[in-house]
Design a protein around this motif. Structure first.
Motif, PDB file in Angstrom:
ATOM      1  N   GLY A 198      45.681  29.920  36.110  1.00 34.06           N
ATOM      2  CA  GLY A 198      44.724  29.244  36.984  1.00 34.06           C
ATOM      3  C   GLY A 198      43.331  29.239  36.402  1.00 34.06           C
ATOM      4  O   GLY A 198      43.170  29.096  35.194  1.00 34.06           O
ATOM      5  N   SER A 205      48.000  31.016  40.301  1.00 28.07           N
ATOM      6  CA  SER A 205      49.362  31.384  40.686  1.00 28.07           C
ATOM      7  C   SER A 205      49.785  32.581  39.861  1.00 28.07           C
ATOM      8  O   SER A 205      49.467  32.640  38.668  1.00 28.07           O
ATOM      9  CB  SER A 205      50.341  30.247  40.389  1.00 28.07           C
ATOM     10  N   THR A 257      56.722  32.272  42.521  1.00 27.80           N
ATOM     11  CA  THR A 257      55.266  32.319  42.376  1.00 27.80           C
ATOM     12  C   THR A 257      54.620  32.846  43.649  1.00 27.80           C
ATOM     13  O   THR A 257      55.182  32.750  44.744  1.00 27.80           O
ATOM     14  CB  THR A 257      54.671  30.912  42.119  1.00 27.80           C
ATOM     15  N   ASN A 277      50.665  32.319  45.276  1.00 25.88           N
ATOM     16  CA  ASN A 277      49.464  31.509  45.057  1.00 25.88           C
ATOM     17  C   ASN A 277      48.278  32.141  45.755  1.00 25.88           C
ATOM     18  O   ASN A 277      48.327  32.411  46.959  1.00 25.88           O
ATOM     19  CB  ASN A 277      49.723  30.086  45.537  1.00 25.88           C
ATOM     20  N   GLY A 285      53.812  30.998  48.601  1.00 26.56           N
ATOM     21  CA  GLY A 285      54.676  31.461  47.532  1.00 26.56           C
ATOM     22  C   GLY A 285      55.927  30.621  47.442  1.00 26.56           C
ATOM     23  O   GLY A 285      56.219  29.807  48.332  1.00 26.56           O
TER      24      GLY A 285
END
Ligand SMILES: *[C@@H]1O[C@H](CO)[C@@H](O)[C@H](O)[C@H]1NC(C)=O
Ligand SMILES: *[C@@H]1O[C@H](CO)[C@@H](O)[C@H](O)[C@H]1NC(C)=O
Ligand SMILES: *[C@@H]1O[C@H](CO)[C@@H](O)[C@H](O)[C@H]1NC(C)=O
Ligand SMILES: *[C@@H]1O[C@H](CO)[C@@H](O)[C@H](O)[C@H]1NC(C)=O
Length: 200
Positions: free
Chosen positions: A114, A131, A142, A144, A163
């Motif tokens: 990111g 992420s 993931t 986030n 996620g």
């Protein structure tokens, strides 16, 4: 003949229905778990984030983060106070369970992908959006994260806004603290991640 065929077609259809229901049950069977107490997250983990910034010289092989904005007169004048106002950095940083950088060739626990940018003139302050990408035997998926990184504070909280995969629809809070700062081009953050909404 047709008298025999009809019931077998019917039972085949029934079997297909049962099979489809079974598949649907396992594919959509995750249940939402919402914590009702801030001391009791439904999932938690601690990860260390290693940011090795490109130094403008020859650390291209090792850098996992780089400033991507052209410095402005404002950002360079402020950078005398190392506030870097307006600078945006893009990163694909390793994250580890312990403090040590992953050894050469070793896969980290996750990658943080990111950006952050510096957003205050008077002192160093940043904003994060990234992420955490898991691709290990332990976790796939993931998380986030986004929020203000109030760097003057010893600890600061940013939001886990969602996620995917093992972290399907997750929500929570990550508490960040600066764990190491080496020169201008390396820092390590400790991230205590607590999820208060999980699908299990
Ligand atoms: C590149 O790396 C070498 C060896 O580590 C160092 O001596 C040199 O100063 C570096 N050059 C730049 C431009 O950073
Ligand atoms: C890259 O990192 C390795 C160890 O992590 C170090 O030995 C090497 O000097 C670094 N290279 C540069 C160009 O910074
Ligand atoms: C930058 O640092 C100097 C020296 O510490 C200070 O006098 C000045 O107020 C700072 N500038 C800003 C915008 O904070
Ligand atoms: C995830 O890991 C597998 C196995 O190591 C690898 O084949 C795959 O390319 C990885 N995927 C990503 C997106 O890194």
């Amino acid at each position: 003949m047709s008298g025999l065929a009809a019931p077998s077609k019917l039972s085949l259809a029934a079997m297909v229905v049962v099979f489809l229901l079974g598949v649907a049950g396992s594919a959509h069977g995750l249940e939402r778990l919402v914590s009702s107490n801030s001391n009791k997250p439904c999932k938690q983990m601690t990860l260390y984030y290693h940011d090795t910034l490109y130094d403008g010289g020859n650390n291209t092989a090792n850098a996992t983060s780089s400033g991507v904005t052209k410095p402005t007169a404002l950002s360079t004048s402020r950078s005398k106070n190392t506030t870097y106002f307006g600078m945006l950095a893009v990163f694909n940083d390793p994250m580890t369970v312990g403090k040590a950088m992953p050894a050469a060739g070793e896969e980290p626990a996750a990658h943080a992908q990111g950006f952050y940018f510096y957003d205050k003139q008077e002192e160093q302050n940043a904003w994060f959006g990234f992420s955490i990408v898991f691709n290990s035997t332990a976790h796939k998926g993931t998380l986030n994260l986004m929020g203000a990184d109030i760097m003057s504070a010893k600890t600061r909280d940013i939001s886990v806004v969602g996620g995917t995969g093992d972290f399907f629809m997750a929500r929570g809070v990550a508490t960040l603290s600066t764990d190491a700062l080496v020169g201008l081009y390396y820092f390590r953050l400790r991230m205590d991640i607590k999820l208060y909404e999980c699908y299990v």
